[in-house]
Design a protein around this motif. Structure first.
Motif, mmCIF file in Angstrom:
data_model
loop_
_atom_site.group_PDB
_atom_site.id
_atom_site.type_symbol
_atom_site.label_atom_id
_atom_site.label_comp_id
_atom_site.label_asym_id
_atom_site.label_seq_id
_atom_site.Cartn_x
_atom_site.Cartn_y
_atom_site.Cartn_z
ATOM 1 N N ASN A 199 0.872 -1.265 0.034
ATOM 2 C CA ASN A 199 0.086 0.089 -0.038
ATOM 3 C C ASN A 199 0.835 1.380 0.094
ATOM 4 O O ASN A 199 0.328 2.134 0.557
ATOM 5 C CB ASN A 199 -0.942 -0.002 1.249
ATOM 6 N N ASP A 200 2.114 1.127 -0.645
ATOM 7 C CA ASP A 200 2.861 2.477 -0.679
ATOM 8 C C ASP A 200 2.136 3.315 -1.512
ATOM 9 O O ASP A 200 1.405 2.829 -2.605
ATOM 10 C CB ASP A 200 4.263 2.016 -1.238
ATOM 11 N N PRO A 201 2.250 4.645 -1.345
ATOM 12 C CA PRO A 201 1.750 5.602 -2.291
ATOM 13 C C PRO A 201 2.048 5.868 -3.880
ATOM 14 O O PRO A 201 1.455 6.235 -4.571
ATOM 15 C CB PRO A 201 1.711 6.877 -1.523
ATOM 16 N N ASN A 202 3.408 5.370 -3.679
ATOM 17 C CA ASN A 202 4.083 5.462 -4.891
ATOM 18 C C ASN A 202 5.096 4.149 -5.192
ATOM 19 O O ASN A 202 5.604 3.672 -4.247
ATOM 20 C CB ASN A 202 4.965 6.595 -5.067
ATOM 21 N N TYR A 203 5.143 3.776 -6.618
ATOM 22 C CA TYR A 203 6.108 2.631 -6.939
ATOM 23 C C TYR A 203 5.943 1.300 -6.073
ATOM 24 O O TYR A 203 6.708 0.693 -5.911
ATOM 25 C CB TYR A 203 7.570 3.068 -6.633
ATOM 26 N N SER A 204 4.509 1.257 -5.772
ATOM 27 C CA SER A 204 3.990 0.120 -5.109
ATOM 28 C C SER A 204 4.062 -1.347 -6.193
ATOM 29 O O SER A 204 3.639 -2.433 -5.729
ATOM 30 C CB SER A 204 2.639 0.258 -4.673
ATOM 31 N N TYR A 205 4.284 -1.011 -7.626
ATOM 32 C CA TYR A 205 4.068 -2.139 -8.299
ATOM 33 C C TYR A 205 4.793 -3.260 -8.109
ATOM 34 O O TYR A 205 4.340 -4.382 -8.599
ATOM 35 C CB TYR A 205 4.218 -1.571 -9.786
ATOM 36 N N HIS A 206 6.052 -3.111 -7.642
ATOM 37 C CA HIS A 206 6.843 -4.011 -7.553
ATOM 38 C C HIS A 206 6.766 -5.270 -6.337
ATOM 39 O O HIS A 206 7.085 -6.215 -6.330
ATOM 40 C CB HIS A 206 8.583 -3.541 -7.087
ATOM 41 N N THR A 207 5.787 -4.581 -5.454
ATOM 42 C CA THR A 207 5.078 -5.308 -4.160
ATOM 43 C C THR A 207 6.124 -5.826 -3.272
ATOM 44 O O THR A 207 5.879 -6.873 -2.668
ATOM 45 C CB THR A 207 4.210 -6.312 -4.759
ATOM 46 N N TYR A 208 7.508 -5.336 -3.221
ATOM 47 C CA TYR A 208 8.529 -5.786 -2.253
ATOM 48 C C TYR A 208 8.192 -5.139 -0.758
ATOM 49 O O TYR A 208 8.772 -5.638 0.231
ATOM 50 C CB TYR A 208 9.747 -5.774 -2.797
ATOM 51 N N GLY A 209 7.362 -3.980 -0.907
ATOM 52 C CA GLY A 209 7.396 -3.185 0.581
ATOM 53 C C GLY A 209 5.610 -3.729 0.946
ATOM 54 O O GLY A 209 5.052 -2.821 1.006
ATOM 55 N N GLN A 210 5.660 -4.594 1.611
ATOM 56 C CA GLN A 210 4.227 -5.528 1.709
ATOM 57 C C GLN A 210 3.639 -4.676 2.873
ATOM 58 O O GLN A 210 4.514 -4.448 4.039
ATOM 59 C CB GLN A 210 4.299 -6.779 1.938
ATOM 60 N N SER A 211 2.335 -4.401 2.892
ATOM 61 C CA SER A 211 1.544 -3.856 4.177
ATOM 62 C C SER A 211 0.605 -5.075 4.548
ATOM 63 O O SER A 211 -0.061 -4.359 5.613
ATOM 64 C CB SER A 211 0.894 -2.913 3.460
ATOM 65 N N ASP A 212 0.398 -6.040 3.860
ATOM 66 C CA ASP A 212 -0.426 -7.147 4.553
ATOM 67 C C ASP A 212 0.038 -8.334 3.978
ATOM 68 O O ASP A 212 -0.143 -8.662 2.964
ATOM 69 C CB ASP A 212 -1.828 -6.998 4.365
ATOM 70 N N VAL A 213 0.779 -9.524 4.887
ATOM 71 C CA VAL A 213 1.395 -10.620 4.501
ATOM 72 C C VAL A 213 0.398 -11.869 4.184
ATOM 73 O O VAL A 213 0.728 -12.753 4.052
ATOM 74 C CB VAL A 213 2.673 -10.723 5.243
ATOM 75 N N TYR A 214 -1.005 -11.527 4.730
ATOM 76 C CA TYR A 214 -1.911 -12.497 4.790
ATOM 77 C C TYR A 214 -3.017 -12.224 3.623
ATOM 78 O O TYR A 214 -3.808 -12.941 3.609
ATOM 79 C CB TYR A 214 -2.525 -12.798 6.180
#
Length: 625
Positions: A199-214
């Motif tokens: 759920n990063d506001p920018n550059y979230s497309y790579h998805t390595y900065g995860q906000s919910d791992v379930y």
């Protein structure tokens, strides 16, 4: 008491009971915002399960559980919004448990918790190995199968295909829609870059900065969609490899915003980034401060570094990984930035998973450029044993070979340091690895420059690289789009340029490279070769598990054999611009009594009694007869 009065009292009792139930339900909803893992499974090797309950001031309550289940431990932290309850599930059949939260011995609210049945023989699931070819997909950039989920009210960043580093709309449905295309390439396994919510506001497309791992990112689909991806792969005889992140989460992760403990993440007085100097793990001269900066420093400011030394964190990561394996019926992991995590903790994480699933393969991203340093991280390494270290990691990634493949085909110097001699020297160091077959080999991935960019779409050089990957020891990995000549310059366009949209993945694309009719002539040339090579590879045991014997390159020509007791493959790679004549008597010990070789690419039969002429910048893959 008359009948009517009894009836009125009975109705009142029912209403009162119903009201109390509603009250408990409302309290439960108000008090418990999250439960993780959301459910568990019966019959697991990991029978002690640490369940995290999260809610406003939930730590003030006493906790009990139904069905005579033993609570082994209740851990409350400095944050009153968390309670970690460890229960013993060893002898529990699939059932519904009820957790009661009490104050002064009175139940304030309850929470149901499911213990589910496992799939049959789940423990002994077969994972990927050197008989497989892995197709790596950048999930947001492959195909948009469901335009309705391109943006989501649950996440900040919205779709913007015009922004190179924005969300473009690739999703699980798009991957499912093109599994037959991937299978036709000869791939037997799919590795998607992370699909959990970012759920990063920018550059979230790579998805390595995860906000919910379930939770699968809603812009990719749902958890059920991910399970369906596994099912669709398995129906095609293919495998699902999850990209897992143990080192860090994103700054928008809900737990980062309300830390269970101060030391849930590694913290410094001022922001401290990792040094990336991971040699400190085995450097006997390394300072304590350098070691701490390397392993506790953050990858980037938006990716808080998880403290796996904290037992609560480590248990959380172990259980999350096992939960995904069971829930999504996974066939393997690729672990991001594996050796950035605390070494001893990540070893415990890995061992816990492979204890649960003895045949489960895990490949770690260990970007070391030295064979001894790389082999240190493979399971049962004798080099690691010098320092009493065992990572328990089955598979490492051959970044040394990858670097070489991105340079050697432009090197025609007949020296000991250039061209095919680099490849020879790489394999000459295989004695350092406990298991050379469990090494991931690749020419490029989502973090490197594009092979076809470096070599200006020189098809002959692509043929040489792919042939080598298909026939040497290890597990070959192909990066999406290579098979149609996709390029991209990281030096000029940054990461987004090496992660371009696959042509045909969006309805508005004019070039649909998913079909023969939609591909250009050049794209078909690349695709047809790749498909032919890796489809053949699926049928040949010698290049899966056979031994390897190679000969010192002469005139930049590399010759090697893959063989079993009853099968042999001879590979010749000519890295010269000019044709070369190969005298076969030099290879008599490997040719033995074989008379001819069938070139699997051209279909021609080669007489092994005579010299072999091979064209410049070309390959021969000979099945010996």
């Amino acid at each position: 008491m008359d009948y009517k009065k009894k009836l009125r009292l009975s109705a009142f009792a029912r209403i009162l009971t119903f009201s109390i139930t509603l009250l408990f339900t409302a309290l439960s909803f108000a008090q418990i915002n999250r439960v993780e893992p959301p459910f568990w499974y019966a019959g697991m090797n990991l029978s002690s399960v640490q369940i995290m309950f999260y809610g406003k001031n939930i730590g003030q309550y006493e906790v009990a559980v139904s069905n005579n289940v033993v609570i082994e431990n209740i851990k409350k932290t400095e944050n009153p919004n968390y309670v970690f309850v460890t229960i013993d599930t060893k002898n529990i059949a699939p059932t519904e448990l009820t957790f009661s939260f009490k104050s002064k011995n009175k139940v304030v609210f309850t929470k149901n918790y499911s213990i589910k049945a496992r799939r049959e023989n789940s423990k002994f699931r077969k994972s990927y190995d050197s008989s497989d070819m892995i197709y790596l997909i950048m999930s947001d950039r492959f195909a948009n199968g469901n335009p309705n989920n391109d943006s989501s009210p649950e996440t900040i960043e919205k779709v913007n295909r015009n922004l190179p580093g924005g969300r473009h709309g690739g999703d699980i449905e798009g991957i499912i829609n093109h599994l037959d295309y991937i299978k036709k390439l000869g791939a037997t396994a799919v590795w998607c870059t992370p699909l959990c919510e970012d759920n990063d506001p920018n550059y979230s497309y790579h998805t390595y900065g995860q906000s919910d791992v379930y939770k699968i990112d809603p812009r990719y689909g749902t958890n059920e969609d991910y399970l369906r991806l596994s099912q669709e792969l398995h129906e095609r005889g293919m495998k699902n490899i999850m990209d897992y992140v143990t080192n860090h989460w994103g700054s928008q992760h809900w737990m980062i915003k309300d830390l269970p403990t101060h030391d849930w993440i590694n913290q410094f007085d001022v922001y401290t980034e990792t040094s990336h100097k991971r040699t400190t793990v085995h450097d006997i001269h390394a300072s304590n401060s350098d070691y701490k900066t390397c392993f506790d420093g953050w990858f980037v400011k938006t990716m808080p570094d998880l403290n796996q030394k904290n037992p609560l964190v480590l248990n959380y990561l172990i259980q999350n990984a096992i939960w995904w394996i069971e829930y999504a019926n996974l066939d393997g992991f690729r672990v991001d930035t594996y050796n950035y995590a605390d070494p001893n903790a990540i070893a415990k994480w890995t061992k816990s998973i492979t204890d649960e699933y003895p045949y489960f393969n895990i490949v770690g991203e260990i970007s070391m450029r030295d064979q001894a340093q790389l082999s240190y991280w493979q399971k049962d390494s004798k080099i690691g044993a010098i320092q009493s270290f065992n990572s328990y990691l089955p598979t490492v990634m051959d970044f040394i070979l990858s670097d070489e493949l991105l340079s050697i085909f432009n090197e025609e110097d007949k020296t000991w340091e250039k061209g095919m001699m680099k490849v020879y020297d790489n394999f000459a160091n295989d004695f350092l690895y406990p298991n050379p077959n469990n090494i991931l080999v690749f020419a490029e991935n989502h973090d490197t420059n594009r092979f076809n960019e470096i070599y200006k779409n020189d098809f002959k050089k692509y043929q040489m690289a792919m042939t080598l990957l298909a026939t040497v020891r290890g597990i070959p990995q192909l990066y999406y789009g290579s098979e149609i000549g996709m390029a991209g310059d990281r030096n000029k366009g940054g990461d987004p340029d090496i992660r371009r949209d696959f042509p045909g993945g969006w309805n508005e694309d004019s070039n649909n490279a998913f079909t023969k009719e939609g591909r250009t002539e050049t794209q078909n040339q690349y695709f047809d070769f790749t498909s032919k090579l890796f489809t053949w590879r699926k049928t040949n045991d010698a290049v899966h598990f056979g031994k390897m014997k190679h000969f010192i390159p002469e005139n930049n020509v590399y010759v090697y054999f893959r063989y079993t007791d009853d099968k042999s493959v001879m590979v010749i790679i000519n890295n010269n611009s000019k044709s070369q004549t190969i005298k076969t008597n030099r290879f008599a010990e490997s040719i033995q009594n074989y008379q001819t070789g069938n070139d699997i690419l051209s279909g021609k039969t080669i007489d092994l009694k005579n010299d072999i002429v091979i064209e410049g910048k070309s390959v021969l893959v000979l099945e010996l007869k």
